[in-house]
Scaffold this active site. Structure first.
Site, PDB file in Angstrom:
ATOM      1  CD  GLU A  25      -8.102  -3.939  -0.432  1.00 15.12           C
ATOM      2  OE1 GLU A  25      -7.002  -3.396  -0.683  1.00 15.12           O
ATOM      3  OE2 GLU A  25      -8.206  -4.997   0.225  1.00 15.12           O
ATOM      4  CG  HIS A  60      -7.890  -1.218   2.707  1.00  7.79           C
ATOM      5  ND1 HIS A  60      -8.397  -1.990   3.738  1.00  7.79           N
ATOM      6  CD2 HIS A  60      -6.861  -1.923   2.180  1.00  7.79           C
ATOM      7  CE1 HIS A  60      -7.689  -3.103   3.830  1.00  7.79           C
ATOM      8  NE2 HIS A  60      -6.751  -3.094   2.899  1.00  7.79           N
ATOM      9  CG  HIS A 113      -1.988  -1.090   1.136  1.00  4.13           C
ATOM     10  ND1 HIS A 113      -2.509  -1.565  -0.046  1.00  4.13           N
ATOM     11  CD2 HIS A 113      -2.587  -1.801   2.137  1.00  4.13           C
ATOM     12  CE1 HIS A 113      -3.394  -2.525   0.217  1.00  4.13           C
ATOM     13  NE2 HIS A 113      -3.451  -2.687   1.526  1.00  4.13           N
TER      14      HIS A 113
END
Length: 337
Positions: free
Chosen positions: A301, A174, A103
């Protein structure tokens, strides 16, 4: 300051983190400038939150990292944090103990305090600038995220980004969703418009194969009860070399007892489905005293495919200086009468 903006807490350096209260289309949401985070989301006629969140800011610096945030500059994983682009090798800064970059590296966009560019009662536009070299990525990246509650009962995100130099670029919202206010989402049903998925190795990195979901635990082409399958995989919403940029419905999540359904629409090529199997068994302290243990929520996601910079056969995830990255995802809620 608008009357729907309040102070939620402070960053370690003392910078204020704001909370923006939005309402519209039968929904109410609380958005934090920290991480462009959806901290709470409610649907009219439903007496519980639809997302997992923390009541204060401090947990978002620790066990609630990524909860409800907009993660990037490259969502999901990059193997060992390494990739080559235009003949240059790059190493992404990783969290201590992490083999992969996740991420966006050690401190991605989900862990930054964004600024408010525009706001109304039903939307907020947040802005963030990442310096050239931030977390090891090339190019100064300017990101805008427009978060909006629509009259059709939707929570929508329109994300755009520009860069001064070619760079991997992929964002993902998320949130962990739980439509029933139940301890687990195992009884929810899920349908995903994907005939293929990406197998992964022990480090959750795609092997490079693209396999059919038919006959596997990843087959949600028709609605199936989620159960406890241990899902943390990319579903291929398209297998074309260049992703389609048409917004289309890609998934439907339905609670068993609440009558609430959520329809996901996007223009992205991938959908990472994570069933929170890795949450601590002792549970995390969430909204209104709730405890979030394993399988407490489901992340859906929309994004580029994981580790795409190291797999040239995957849909392109490189943004160049003469281009604009664009990403739409919306979550539309309804309740059976």
């Amino acid at each position: 300051m608008e009357n729907n903006i309040s102070k939620f807490g402070e960053m370690p350096d003392g910078e204020t983190v704001h909370c923006i209260a939005l309402s519209g289309g039968g929904l109410k949401a609380r958005i934090l400038t920290y991480g462009a985070t959806v901290q709470d989301l409610r649907l009219e006629g439903v007496d519980h939150p639809l997302v997992l969140g923390a009541p204060t800011l401090a947990p978002y610096f620790g066990p609630f990292t990524y909860f409800g945030a907009l993660v990037g500059r490259f969502a999901n994983r990059i193997a060992q944090g390494r990739f080559s682009l235009d003949g240059t090798d790059y190493q992404i800064t990783r969290k201590t103990g992490d083999i992969q970059a996740l991420h966006g590296g050690e401190t991605g966009t989900g862990q930054r305090n964004w600024t408010i560019a525009d706001v109304s009662t039903s939307h907020v536009c947040l802005r963030l600038v990442l310096a050239d070299g931030d977390m090891g990525f090339p190019g100064e990246l300017t990101v805008l995220c427009d978060i909006r509650l629509t009259q059709a009962g939707g929570l929508s995100f329109d994300i755009s980004a520009t860069t001064t130099q070619a760079t991997p670029c992929s964002f993902a919202h998320h949130s962990y969703f739980n439509l029933d206010d139940s301890p687990e989402i195992s009884d929810h049903s899920l349908q995903v418009d994907a005939a293929h998925y990406l197998p992964v190795d022990d480090g959750q990195i795609p092997t490079g194969e693209i396999k059919p979901v038919a006959g596997t635990k990843f087959d949600f082409q028709t609605a199936e009860t989620i159960g406890q399958r241990g899902l943390d995989h990319n579903f291929c919403l398209t297998t074309k070399p260049v992703p389609r940029k048409t917004i289309r419905d890609v998934a439907i999540l339905t609670g068993k007892t609440s009558g609430v359904s959520m329809r996901v629409a996007t223009d992205q090529p991938g959908l990472q489905v994570y069933d929170a199997a890795g949450f601590p068994k002792s549970g995390l302290s969430g909204l209104e005293g709730r405890r979030y243990g394993p399988f407490a929520g489901l992340a859906l996601e929309t994004q580029a495919w994981p580790d795409a910079p190291n797999h040239p056969q995957f849909p392109n995830a490189v943004l160049r200086s003469d281009e604009t990255y664009r990403h739409h995802v919306s979550y539309h809620f309804s309740k059976a009468r």
